[in-house]
Design an enzyme around this catalytic site. Structure first.
Site, PDB file in Angstrom:
ATOM      1  N   TYR A 167     -11.853  30.409  23.936  1.00  0.00           N
ATOM      2  CA  TYR A 167     -10.478  30.505  23.172  1.00  0.00           C
ATOM      3  C   TYR A 167      -9.314  30.959  24.211  1.00  0.00           C
ATOM      4  O   TYR A 167      -9.414  31.837  24.994  1.00  0.00           O
ATOM      5  CB  TYR A 167     -10.562  31.737  22.065  1.00  0.00           C
ATOM      6  CG  TYR A 167      -9.306  31.936  21.517  1.00  0.00           C
ATOM      7  CD1 TYR A 167      -8.915  30.849  20.453  1.00  0.00           C
ATOM      8  CD2 TYR A 167      -8.602  33.140  21.543  1.00  0.00           C
ATOM      9  CE1 TYR A 167      -7.769  31.236  19.860  1.00  0.00           C
ATOM     10  CE2 TYR A 167      -7.858  33.312  20.595  1.00  0.00           C
ATOM     11  CZ  TYR A 167      -7.147  32.363  19.907  1.00  0.00           C
ATOM     12  OH  TYR A 167      -6.031  32.579  19.018  1.00  0.00           O
ATOM     13  N   ASP A 170      -8.482  32.117  32.580  1.00  0.00           N
ATOM     14  CA  ASP A 170      -8.008  33.079  31.408  1.00  0.00           C
ATOM     15  C   ASP A 170      -8.551  34.284  31.517  1.00  0.00           C
ATOM     16  O   ASP A 170      -9.796  34.500  30.928  1.00  0.00           O
ATOM     17  CB  ASP A 170      -8.330  32.329  30.175  1.00  0.00           C
ATOM     18  CG  ASP A 170      -7.798  32.876  28.844  1.00  0.00           C
ATOM     19  OD1 ASP A 170      -7.266  34.099  29.233  1.00  0.00           O
ATOM     20  OD2 ASP A 170      -7.603  32.410  27.996  1.00  0.00           O
ATOM     21  N   LYS A 215      -3.501  41.617  26.503  1.00  0.00           N
ATOM     22  CA  LYS A 215      -4.597  42.631  26.154  1.00  0.00           C
ATOM     23  C   LYS A 215      -4.542  43.967  26.820  1.00  0.00           C
ATOM     24  O   LYS A 215      -3.349  44.732  26.749  1.00  0.00           O
ATOM     25  CB  LYS A 215      -6.076  42.197  26.018  1.00  0.00           C
ATOM     26  CG  LYS A 215      -6.038  41.203  24.993  1.00  0.00           C
ATOM     27  CD  LYS A 215      -7.544  40.865  24.358  1.00  0.00           C
ATOM     28  CE  LYS A 215      -7.343  39.843  23.174  1.00  0.00           C
ATOM     29  NZ  LYS A 215      -7.916  38.562  23.511  1.00  0.00           N
TER      30      LYS A 215
END
Ligand SMILES: *Cc1c(COP(=O)(O)O)cnc(C)c1O
Length: 449
Positions: free
Chosen positions: A159, A254, A282
């Site tokens: 994702y 990522d 995050k």
């Protein structure tokens, strides 16, 4: 009280009443789509009603009905220090008192970029934005701008945010063009995205041979944490590095989830691979909205105002997010001698290993087959007796069993991600006591699965 789904385990097992959460969720559903602002929060994958939070501190969250849970979601990864860490709270309060947003350059965004650059040597230059999604969108645009090519390789189960061209999963064959995962994305947009199975070499080789000179980048989660968790097989990341270099394509890591999570230098340090571009989010926001893309200076310098690849943001480099992020990274020992930092990550590794061992023992004594994939303080738990190396493997795990396990643990006061396809996280606020309590709860719940 209406309790939808997930109830077979709970029937007659003394479920915690949550009348206030039920009431707020009903109210939420009338004004917020699905009652939530991000889909997984709605508990659709496990059934039932999400609890509403009153507050969170350390490794615990309290719901508005007065129950407390040991938290393994940690706001989906960022709260690596635990919730409401005093140093982070202080930093945010001090920053807020000086102004919540300027839209003018200020020192803390520079300090953040320097701190990240010292921790991840591949990041020579950085652009801060407001989410991991934005970071990945920009990374892809940069890769296309730099290579002057359009096609992308991504991997099933990875994702990269809800970017149009990245919201694509595997088609029927490895070389078929991707079809969008979401309505509202023109097939033409997804057309340039080729989705391949994680951890396999041949499909990548074949794709590069078929589309010689057309592939701008390979983007991946170096440890896949959005379909449970699976690790890269030894040699696979090295192979991706070599083939992208040889074919003139960029390698994009990522690290929105893995950055500062699986080590001070993320996956790139842990596995010794230097990507061309890295996306972060995050943890670097310490619980405030943030994202970042960074990498080789010659690529990054294509961004506006220096180059032709456009990207901007009203709140980018927001002083509150910078303050929370810097406090978090410094607490993790980022940018310091490395001694402090290695102690921090050793501690997280130790907690993760204890949880892994304990859950395996619990499963064995209950006669339940589990796979517990772990990388430092992030993990994926699957009910299966087969190893999990990619999305297809993950899809074969027993999701009904996961649902029952999830609800059983919730009732026992342990909050796991409400989906079998999400990673779990540990924080520095978790102690052996909470890990032991979690293992005891799991042993109990597994016996009734
Ligand atoms: C969470 C995540 C994103 C998206 O970040 P948001 O801040 O939710 O937009 C992208 N990539 C990975 C690997 C993630 O885990």
């Amino acid at each position: 009280m209406a309790f939808v789904g997930g109830s077979h385990y709970l029937a007659g097992s003394g479920m915690k009443p949550r009348p206030r959460s039920e009431e707020w969720f009903a109210r939420a559903q009338r004004c917020l789509v699905g009652g939530v602002n991000s889909p997984v929060r709605a508990f659709r994958a496990v059934g039932g009603t999400p609890f509403f939070v009153d507050r969170a501190e350390g490794c615990r969250v309290w719901d508005i009905d007065g129950h407390v849970y040991i938290d393994y979601v940690l706001t989906w990864g960022p709260a690596i220090l635990g919730h409401a860490h005093p140093r982070v709270i202080r930093a945010v309060q001090e920053a807020a008192a000086r102004g919540t947003s300027f839209g003018i350059p200020h020192p803390t965004e520079v300090q953040m970029a320097e701190l990240i650059g010292r921790s991840l040597p591949s990041v020579q230059k950085l652009r801060l934005c407001n989410s991991g999604t934005e970071a990945c969108m920009t990374a892809v645009r940069l890769a296309r701008g730099f290579t002057k090519r359009d096609k992308l390789i991504k991997f099933a189960g990875c994702y990269h945010g809800h970017v149009d061209s990245l919201l694509v999963k595997a088609g029927s064959g490895a070389l078929t063009f991707g079809y969008p995962d979401s309505a509202g994305i023109p097939v033409d947009f997804a057309h340039h995205t080729i989705v391949l199975p994680y951890n396999e070499i041949e499909p990548v080789r074949t794709t590069f041979a078929t589309y010689r000179g057309e592939i701008a980048a390979v983007i991946l989660e170096p440890v896949a944490g959005n379909a449970g968790l699976f690790l890269p097989k030894p040699g696979w990341l090295e192979f991706l590095r070599q083939i992208t270099e040889k074919e003139g394509a960029l390698l994009i890591f990522d690290e929105v989830m893995t950055g500062f999570r699986i080590g001070p230098g993320g996956a790139q340090e842990r596995f010794g691979i230097r990507p061309d571009l890295t996306t972060l989010g995050k943890i670097i926001g310490g619980g405030l909205p943030v994202g970042a893309v960074g990498g080789r200076a010659e690529i990054m310098d294509l961004l506006a105002p220096l180059g032709p690849v456009y990207q901007a943001g009203t709140l980018s480099g927001n002083p509150l997010a910078m303050a929370a992020g810097i406090a978090t990274l410094e607490e993790l020992g980022a940018g310091s001698s490395g001694i402090e930092s290695s102690a921090v990550y050793k501690r997280l590794e130790h907690l993760g290993a204890r949880l892994e061992l304990g859950l395996h023992e619990a499963a064995r004594s209950a006669g339940v087959s589990i796979v517990f994939n772990r990388c430092g303080s992030m993990f994926g738990l699957y009910f299966t007796d087969q190893p999990i190396w990619n999305l297809e493997d993950a899809m074969r795990s027993d999701r009904e069993r996961f649902k029952r396990f999830f609800h059983g643990m919730l009732e026992a006061g342990v909050y796991l991600a409400p989906s079998p396809f999400e990673a779990g996280f540990l924080s520095l606020a978790h102690t052996e006591a909470e890990i032991e309590a979690t293992i005891r709860a799991a042993a109990e719940v597994m016996r009734k699965l």
